[in-house]
Design a protein around this motif. Structure first.
Motif, mmCIF file in Angstrom:
data_model
loop_
_atom_site.group_PDB
_atom_site.id
_atom_site.type_symbol
_atom_site.label_atom_id
_atom_site.label_comp_id
_atom_site.label_asym_id
_atom_site.label_seq_id
_atom_site.Cartn_x
_atom_site.Cartn_y
_atom_site.Cartn_z
ATOM 1 N N GLU A 175 0.815 -1.215 0.000
ATOM 2 C CA GLU A 175 0.000 0.000 0.000
ATOM 3 C C GLU A 175 0.850 1.266 0.000
ATOM 4 O OE1 GLU A 175 -2.840 -0.404 3.139
ATOM 5 O OE2 GLU A 175 -4.022 -1.857 1.993
ATOM 6 N N VAL A 176 2.027 1.244 0.622
ATOM 7 C CA VAL A 176 2.937 2.387 0.575
ATOM 8 C C VAL A 176 3.365 2.630 -0.866
ATOM 9 C CG1 VAL A 176 5.270 3.154 1.205
ATOM 10 C CG2 VAL A 176 3.761 2.221 2.951
ATOM 11 N N ASP A 177 3.701 1.566 -1.585
ATOM 12 C CA ASP A 177 4.098 1.692 -2.984
ATOM 13 C C ASP A 177 2.938 2.202 -3.836
ATOM 14 O OD1 ASP A 177 6.210 1.057 -5.088
ATOM 15 O OD2 ASP A 177 4.493 -0.085 -5.836
ATOM 16 N N LEU A 178 1.748 1.679 -3.632
ATOM 17 C CA LEU A 178 0.571 2.135 -4.370
ATOM 18 C C LEU A 178 0.311 3.608 -4.110
ATOM 19 C CD1 LEU A 178 -1.881 1.605 -6.160
ATOM 20 C CD2 LEU A 178 -3.114 0.892 -4.099
ATOM 21 N N SER A 179 0.464 4.028 -2.875
ATOM 22 C CA SER A 179 0.275 5.435 -2.518
ATOM 23 C C SER A 179 1.248 6.333 -3.279
ATOM 24 C CB SER A 179 0.459 5.624 -1.011
ATOM 25 O OG SER A 179 0.379 6.972 -0.675
ATOM 26 N N ARG A 180 2.477 5.879 -3.430
ATOM 27 C CA ARG A 180 3.461 6.658 -4.195
ATOM 28 C C ARG A 180 3.049 6.776 -5.657
ATOM 29 N NH1 ARG A 180 8.509 4.079 -1.278
ATOM 30 N NH2 ARG A 180 8.605 5.478 0.492
ATOM 31 N N TRP A 181 2.544 5.687 -6.235
ATOM 32 C CA TRP A 181 2.084 5.741 -7.626
ATOM 33 C C TRP A 181 0.919 6.712 -7.759
ATOM 34 C CZ3 TRP A 181 4.252 4.268 -11.964
ATOM 35 C CH2 TRP A 181 5.208 3.270 -11.950
ATOM 36 N N LEU A 182 -0.044 6.626 -6.842
ATOM 37 C CA LEU A 182 -1.244 7.461 -6.945
ATOM 38 C C LEU A 182 -0.970 8.938 -6.681
ATOM 39 C CD1 LEU A 182 -3.839 5.084 -5.262
ATOM 40 C CD2 LEU A 182 -3.482 5.506 -7.708
ATOM 41 N N SER A 183 0.037 9.243 -5.867
ATOM 42 C CA SER A 183 0.356 10.644 -5.576
ATOM 43 C C SER A 183 1.243 11.264 -6.648
ATOM 44 C CB SER A 183 1.039 10.760 -4.208
ATOM 45 O OG SER A 183 2.323 10.169 -4.261
ATOM 46 N N GLY A 184 1.751 10.451 -7.570
ATOM 47 C CA GLY A 184 2.580 10.969 -8.645
ATOM 48 C C GLY A 184 4.059 10.992 -8.330
ATOM 49 N N SER A 185 4.478 10.354 -7.262
ATOM 50 C CA SER A 185 5.898 10.312 -6.927
ATOM 51 C C SER A 185 6.696 9.548 -7.976
ATOM 52 C CB SER A 185 6.111 9.652 -5.568
ATOM 53 O OG SER A 185 5.548 10.446 -4.558
ATOM 54 N N TYR A 186 6.072 8.524 -8.556
ATOM 55 C CA TYR A 186 6.700 7.792 -9.641
ATOM 56 C C TYR A 186 6.149 8.380 -10.938
ATOM 57 C CZ TYR A 186 7.698 4.119 -6.165
ATOM 58 O OH TYR A 186 8.132 3.410 -5.086
ATOM 59 N N ALA A 187 7.020 8.838 -11.798
ATOM 60 C CA ALA A 187 6.563 9.408 -13.060
ATOM 61 C C ALA A 187 7.593 9.140 -14.149
ATOM 62 C CB ALA A 187 6.332 10.895 -12.909
ATOM 63 N N ILE A 188 7.117 9.048 -15.355
ATOM 64 C CA ILE A 188 7.996 8.865 -16.503
ATOM 65 C C ILE A 188 8.241 10.250 -17.097
ATOM 66 C CG2 ILE A 188 8.209 7.843 -18.787
ATOM 67 C CD1 ILE A 188 6.270 5.650 -17.759
ATOM 68 N N PRO A 189 9.495 10.664 -17.189
ATOM 69 C CA PRO A 189 9.770 11.995 -17.730
ATOM 70 C C PRO A 189 9.414 12.072 -19.217
ATOM 71 C CG PRO A 189 11.809 10.810 -17.340
ATOM 72 C CD PRO A 189 10.702 9.961 -16.810
ATOM 73 N N VAL A 190 8.797 13.182 -19.607
ATOM 74 C CA VAL A 190 8.427 13.404 -21.001
ATOM 75 C C VAL A 190 8.921 14.768 -21.450
ATOM 76 C CG1 VAL A 190 6.392 11.918 -20.925
ATOM 77 C CG2 VAL A 190 6.180 14.313 -20.343
#
Length: 69
Positions: free
Chosen positions: A41-56
């Motif tokens: 759930e900590v990892d999912l929270s990071r994905w949902l908050s936008g902490s993990y992002a692919i640079p464009v």
């Protein structure tokens, strides 16, 4: 020992345990690749908050494409 117990003793896990990406503890089958529901759930929270992002690139026209040479 009964045949059922002998067969159960020979069963190998589907995957080898790996360190949890969050805390480093060994992973568990139910929460793979994490060790617990909390780490998942900590990892999912990071994905949902936008902490993990692919640079464009800001402007797609300026993006460098290697295959267009």
């Amino acid at each position: 020992m009964s045949d059922e117990k002998k067969a159960a003793a020979k069963v190998e896990p589907l995957r080898k345990t790996h360190p949890c990406p969050e805390c480093g503890k060994p992973s568990h089958r139910e929460h793979y690749p994490f060790c617990s529901n909390r780490c998942r759930e900590v990892d999912l929270s990071r994905w949902l908050s936008g902490s993990y992002a692919i640079p464009v690139a800001d402007d797609e026209a300026k993006a460098d494409y290697e295959d267009e040479e």
